[in-house]
Write an enzyme that holds these catalytic residues in place. Structure first.
Site, PDB file in Angstrom:
ATOM      1  CD  GLU A 146      58.831   2.913  71.417  1.00 20.27           C
ATOM      2  OE1 GLU A 146      57.187   2.887  71.658  1.00 20.27           O
ATOM      3  OE2 GLU A 146      59.259   4.095  71.507  1.00 20.27           O
TER       4      GLU A 146
ATOM      5  N   GLY B 105      61.393   0.932  52.795  1.00 19.19           N
ATOM      6  CA  GLY B 105      61.638   0.924  54.247  1.00 19.19           C
ATOM      7  C   GLY B 105      62.079  -0.407  54.865  1.00 19.19           C
TER       8      GLY B 105
ATOM      9  CG  HIS C 299      50.950   6.558  64.875  1.00 15.29           C
ATOM     10  ND1 HIS C 299      52.438   7.339  63.579  1.00 15.29           N
ATOM     11  CD2 HIS C 299      52.003   5.147  65.104  1.00 15.29           C
ATOM     12  CE1 HIS C 299      53.677   6.624  64.509  1.00 15.29           C
ATOM     13  NE2 HIS C 299      53.280   5.873  65.055  1.00 15.29           N
TER      14      HIS C 299
ATOM     15  CG  LEU D 264      60.430   0.776  63.394  1.00 14.42           C
ATOM     16  CD1 LEU D 264      61.076   1.310  64.137  1.00 14.42           C
ATOM     17  CD2 LEU D 264      60.293   1.028  61.304  1.00 14.42           C
TER      18      LEU D 264
ATOM     19  NE  ARG E 110      52.713   0.518  65.048  1.00 10.65           N
ATOM     20  CZ  ARG E 110      53.319   1.116  65.205  1.00 10.65           C
ATOM     21  NH1 ARG E 110      54.402   0.473  66.138  1.00 10.65           N
ATOM     22  NH2 ARG E 110      52.980   1.988  65.214  1.00 10.65           N
TER      23      ARG E 110
ATOM     24  NE  ARG F 154      51.171   4.255  69.583  1.00  8.33           N
ATOM     25  CZ  ARG F 154      52.344   3.994  69.128  1.00  8.33           C
ATOM     26  NH1 ARG F 154      51.758   3.630  67.891  1.00  8.33           N
ATOM     27  NH2 ARG F 154      53.474   4.095  69.382  1.00  8.33           N
TER      28      ARG F 154
ATOM     29  CG  HIS G 254      51.458   8.546  68.282  1.00 11.44           C
ATOM     30  ND1 HIS G 254      52.116   9.149  69.223  1.00 11.44           N
ATOM     31  CD2 HIS G 254      52.287   8.123  67.539  1.00 11.44           C
ATOM     32  CE1 HIS G 254      52.933   8.830  69.843  1.00 11.44           C
ATOM     33  NE2 HIS G 254      53.338   7.696  69.002  1.00 11.44           N
TER      34      HIS G 254
HETATM   35  P1  FAD Z   1      57.493   2.259  54.694  1.00 16.26           P
HETATM   36  O1  FAD Z   1      59.248   2.471  55.736  1.00 16.26           O
HETATM   37  O2  FAD Z   1      57.178   3.161  54.752  1.00 16.26           O
HETATM   38  O3  FAD Z   1      58.593   2.059  53.438  1.00 16.26           O
HETATM   39  C1  FAD Z   1      57.029   1.868  52.557  1.00 16.26           C
HETATM   40  C2  FAD Z   1      57.970   1.814  50.735  1.00 16.26           C
HETATM   41  O4  FAD Z   1      57.075   1.932  49.866  1.00 16.26           O
HETATM   42  C3  FAD Z   1      58.527   3.400  50.121  1.00 16.26           C
HETATM   43  O5  FAD Z   1      60.011   3.246  49.699  1.00 16.26           O
HETATM   44  C4  FAD Z   1      58.097   3.700  48.748  1.00 16.26           C
HETATM   45  O6  FAD Z   1      58.332   5.287  48.007  1.00 16.26           O
HETATM   46  C5  FAD Z   1      57.532   2.586  48.230  1.00 16.26           C
HETATM   47  N1  FAD Z   1      55.998   2.463  47.852  1.00 16.26           N
HETATM   48  C6  FAD Z   1      54.458   3.005  48.140  1.00 16.26           C
HETATM   49  N2  FAD Z   1      54.271   3.088  47.230  1.00 16.26           N
HETATM   50  C7  FAD Z   1      54.706   2.448  46.186  1.00 16.26           C
HETATM   51  C8  FAD Z   1      54.036   2.470  44.865  1.00 16.26           C
HETATM   52  N3  FAD Z   1      53.107   2.626  44.103  1.00 16.26           N
HETATM   53  N4  FAD Z   1      55.298   2.048  43.929  1.00 16.26           N
HETATM   54  C9  FAD Z   1      56.326   1.943  44.141  1.00 16.26           C
HETATM   55  N5  FAD Z   1      56.865   1.887  45.255  1.00 16.26           N
HETATM   56  C10 FAD Z   1      55.909   2.505  46.437  1.00 16.26           C
HETATM   57  N6  FAD Z   1      57.220   1.981  63.751  1.00 16.26           N
HETATM   58  C11 FAD Z   1      57.689   1.542  65.234  1.00 16.26           C
HETATM   59  O7  FAD Z   1      57.683  -0.237  65.239  1.00 16.26           O
HETATM   60  N7  FAD Z   1      58.874   2.273  66.332  1.00 16.26           N
HETATM   61  C12 FAD Z   1      58.818   3.484  65.672  1.00 16.26           C
HETATM   62  O8  FAD Z   1      59.010   4.429  66.802  1.00 16.26           O
HETATM   63  C13 FAD Z   1      57.867   3.621  65.247  1.00 16.26           C
HETATM   64  N8  FAD Z   1      57.419   5.331  64.817  1.00 16.26           N
HETATM   65  C14 FAD Z   1      57.075   6.247  63.894  1.00 16.26           C
HETATM   66  C15 FAD Z   1      57.316   7.088  63.625  1.00 16.26           C
HETATM   67  C16 FAD Z   1      56.020   8.014  62.535  1.00 16.26           C
HETATM   68  C17 FAD Z   1      56.444   9.286  62.993  1.00 16.26           C
HETATM   69  C18 FAD Z   1      55.982   7.001  61.883  1.00 16.26           C
HETATM   70  C19 FAD Z   1      55.122   8.273  60.603  1.00 16.26           C
HETATM   71  C20 FAD Z   1      55.801   5.497  61.689  1.00 16.26           C
HETATM   72  C21 FAD Z   1      56.270   5.239  63.045  1.00 16.26           C
HETATM   73  N9  FAD Z   1      55.807   3.748  62.971  1.00 16.26           N
HETATM   74  C22 FAD Z   1      57.541   3.168  64.426  1.00 16.26           C
HETATM   75  C23 FAD Z   1      55.381   2.713  62.232  1.00 16.26           C
HETATM   76  C24 FAD Z   1      56.382   1.729  60.979  1.00 16.26           C
HETATM   77  O9  FAD Z   1      57.727   3.513  61.320  1.00 16.26           O
HETATM   78  C25 FAD Z   1      56.374   1.698  59.883  1.00 16.26           C
HETATM   79  O10 FAD Z   1      54.992   0.952  60.364  1.00 16.26           O
HETATM   80  C26 FAD Z   1      57.676   1.243  59.068  1.00 16.26           C
HETATM   81  O11 FAD Z   1      58.104   1.787  59.160  1.00 16.26           O
HETATM   82  C27 FAD Z   1      56.834   0.500  57.790  1.00 16.26           C
HETATM   83  O12 FAD Z   1      57.466   0.331  56.892  1.00 16.26           O
HETATM   84  P2  FAD Z   1      57.285  -0.122  55.397  1.00 16.26           P
HETATM   85  O13 FAD Z   1      59.008  -0.517  55.014  1.00 16.26           O
HETATM   86  O14 FAD Z   1      56.158  -1.000  55.534  1.00 16.26           O
HETATM   87  O15 FAD Z   1      57.028   0.928  54.790  1.00 16.26           O
HETATM   88  C1  SIN Z   2      56.238   6.485  68.514  1.00 15.51           C
HETATM   89  O1  SIN Z   2      57.832   6.799  68.646  1.00 15.51           O
HETATM   90  O2  SIN Z   2      55.973   7.232  69.634  1.00 15.51           O
HETATM   91  C2  SIN Z   2      56.083   5.500  67.781  1.00 15.51           C
HETATM   92  C3  SIN Z   2      56.436   4.758  68.068  1.00 15.51           C
HETATM   93  C4  SIN Z   2      55.597   3.314  67.267  1.00 15.51           C
HETATM   94  O3  SIN Z   2      54.697   4.022  66.469  1.00 15.51           O
HETATM   95  O4  SIN Z   2      56.019   2.172  67.206  1.00 15.51           O
END
Ligand code: FAD
Ligand code: SIN
Length: 514
Positions: free
Chosen positions: A114, A14, A342, A383, A377, A281, A234
């Site tokens: 937001e 991610g 969420h 992000l 949060r 939120r 959420h």
């Molecule tokens: P992720 O993007 O979740 O990536 C996790 C990775 O870890 C994946 O590749 C997965 O395969 C890997 N993984 C997990 N377990 C294992 C394992 N055991 N072995 C190998 N790989 C593994 N945040 C904002 O700031 N703004 C927004 O607008 C927003 N909107 C959102 C909307 C939705 C619907 C959701 C669900 C979340 C939203 N968030 C938002 C929150 C934000 O998207 C996440 O907190 C953020 O993307 C997390 O990023 P990350 O890189 O930590 O993990």
């Molecule tokens: C949203 O777009 O409402 C999600 C934003 C966030 O989780 O930060």
């Protein structure tokens, strides 16, 4: 020593994991493992955007204060200031990775609003910001000569050497899911970027990968974990009982003028907070939950009908299309919404460089607890956290690299993968999700949390007696660990704060938020 070795192995593709990889790859070789496809992450589902101070009417101090207020006083202020100050350069970095953010007519970056933000500061790509970031970073990582990407590889456990009180992480044990074989991977440092654990709850906006694997691995390795009671709900997931997933209706739609309303069409959020539908939120989620109970309604509604003509279609195309796909035209009809789990505000405790309490183990993104979110949060700060701390951890690990050594390893013997019990495990997982939603959800009671703890003992026992190792089994084991840490933290916390709300009075109408 015949195990493959890298300077850094990153678990997770991610925003956090790929930022680390792209930054570190200038000086090191990096392996990125992910258990699904490269693009299947929480990041890819993010809608609203990324918070950053980019306008002349805004200031770092306002972003800091908004974050501290949303976090209900439990943020680490140093970490908040550190992150907020690096937000503009993070946006710049994402643009360098070819993320094409929406622009205003004068070509400056367009800024949305937001909940909990006192200024417009949400940088976005329509309502699919996360997908655009994921695609850009994914492409850059695949093209980088120093980055190896291994999809469909499940991290099982960290390899830890213990000398007295000191623990050193020197690699990770992995299942190659397609081949059905185990691998030992050695590294100078291991980076957990495994995202959140929304799947511990019955209703969640998170995709199925969000099973708290990294958190459970870190906990089993003895790393410090904190703030697990603060799971964020959420307020506006699309209410669609026929759907298999839970689709988010972005807070940015409220930022553009949509209002939360009761089944009667009456707006109600001003009763809870001066910011109305754009309150922090946790307050909005509890208000929606409470009003659903008062009205005995399975959902409440979002009224976006007053938005100027064309805005929903142009600025929120994913939301518009998803609503239309279930027969709702948000330009003329109310959107049915419910709260859903969420975001995990707590996680593996880290310092400002992403270092955990285990030497050689970093945690970044949603799996980490840097302290920036406190008890709740602020929207669009996650992000941002992923980029800021992904970059910082890469700089730190790279600077330390010459002092780190690849350690020889002790091989671990696992059972041959076996999916025969998966159906039973899926049932067990559903039981866990139901109990967590009921007893450790938006409103909690001591008796309910204790009941959930007892149930967890039973579920753990049942899982142990289902033989065989599979991805499903491992994910269930990890979710049980996340649930246990969450319940323990809830029971330890005295009183209500932020996302942790304890109902103290029975049979009496309560004011949930002021
Ligand atoms: P992720 O993007 O979740 O990536 C996790 C990775 O870890 C994946 O590749 C997965 O395969 C890997 N993984 C997990 N377990 C294992 C394992 N055991 N072995 C190998 N790989 C593994 N945040 C904002 O700031 N703004 C927004 O607008 C927003 N909107 C959102 C909307 C939705 C619907 C959701 C669900 C979340 C939203 N968030 C938002 C929150 C934000 O998207 C996440 O907190 C953020 O993307 C997390 O990023 P990350 O890189 O930590 O993990
Ligand atoms: C949203 O777009 O409402 C999600 C934003 C966030 O989780 O930060």
């Amino acid at each position: 020593m015949d195990a493959p070795s890298y300077d850094f192995v990153v678990l997770g593709s991610g925003i956090a994991g790929l930022t680390f990889a792209l930054e570190a790859a200038a000086h090191a070789n990096v392996l990125v493992l992910c258990k699904a496809d490269l693009q299947e992450t929480n990041t890819a589902y993010a809608q609203g955007g990324i918070a950053a101070v980019l306008s002349s009417v805004d200031s770092f101090e306002q972003h800091v204060q908004d974050t501290l207020i949303a976090g209900a006083g439990l943020c680490n202020e140093t970490a908040v200031r550190f992150m907020v100050a690096r937000a503009p350069e993070s946006i710049n970095w994402l643009q360098q990775q070819r993320v094409l953010f929406d622009c205003a007519a004068d070509k400056s970056i367009a800024l949305g609003l937001e909940g909990g933000h006192s200024q417009k500061r949400i940088v976005h790509v329509k309502d699919h910001t996360g997908l655009s970031i994921q695609q850009a970073l994914g492409k850059a990582a695949l093209q980088h000569p120093n980055i190896t990407v291994a999809p469909k590889h499940l991290g099982i456990d960290l390899l830890i050497q213990t000398t007295g009180p000191r623990k050193v992480c020197y690699g990770v044990q992995v299942l190659d899911i397609k081949a059905g074989t185990y691998k030992t991977i050695l590294a100078k440092a291991v980076v957990l970027a495994t995202g959140g654990a929304g799947q511990v709850y019955g209703h969640t906006t998170n995709p199925t990968i969000a099973t708290g694997d990294g958190l459970a691995m870190a906990a089993r390795a003895g790393a410090a974990i904190q703030n697990m009671e603060f799971f964020q709900f959420h307020p506006t997931a699309l209410y669609d009982p026929a759907a298999e997933d839970t689709f988010l209706i972005s807070e940015a739609l409220r930022g553009a003028g949509a209002e939360l309303v009761l089944p009667t069409g009456e707006a109600f959020m001003q009763r809870y907070h001066a910011l109305g539908s754009l309150a922090p939120r946790d307050i909005v989620a509890r208000a929606v939950f409470e009003q659903m109970q008062f009205c005995q309604s399975p959902c409440l509604y979002l009224d976006a009908r007053q938005l100027p003509t064309g805005v929903i279609q142009q600025k929120f195309p994913s939301i518009y299309n998803r609503c239309k796909s279930i027969g709702i035209d948000p330009t003329i009809q109310l959107i049915p919404i419910v709260p859903a789990a969420h975001y995990q505000c707590g996680g593996v405790h880290t310092d400002l460089h992403g270092q955990t309490s285990v030497t050689g183990l970093y945690a970044i993104g949603e799996v980490a607890c840097t302290g920036v979110h406190g008890a709740n949060r602020l929207a669009s700060n996650s992000l941002l956290e992923g980029v800021v701390f992904g970059k910082e951890a890469a700089a730190h690990a790279t600077a330390k690299k010459s002092k780190l050594r690849i350690t020889s390893f002790k091989s671990i013997v696992y059972e041959v993968p076996d999916t025969r019990n998966d159906a039973a495990v899926i049932k067990l997982k559903a039981e866990l999700q139901a109990i967590m939603w009921e007893q450790a959800g938006i409103v909690r009671t001591t008796a309910g949390l204790q009941e959930a703890m007892y149930k967890l003992v039973e579920l753990n026992y049942n899982l142990k007696h289902l033989h065989g190792f599979s991805v499903t089994v491992q994910e269930a084991k990890n979710l049980l660990m996340v649930a246990e840490l969450t319940l323990e933290a809830c029971l330890k916390r005295k009183g209500s704060i932020g996302g942790h709300f304890m109902k103290v009075t029975q049979n009496k109408k309560q004011v949930l938020a002021v």
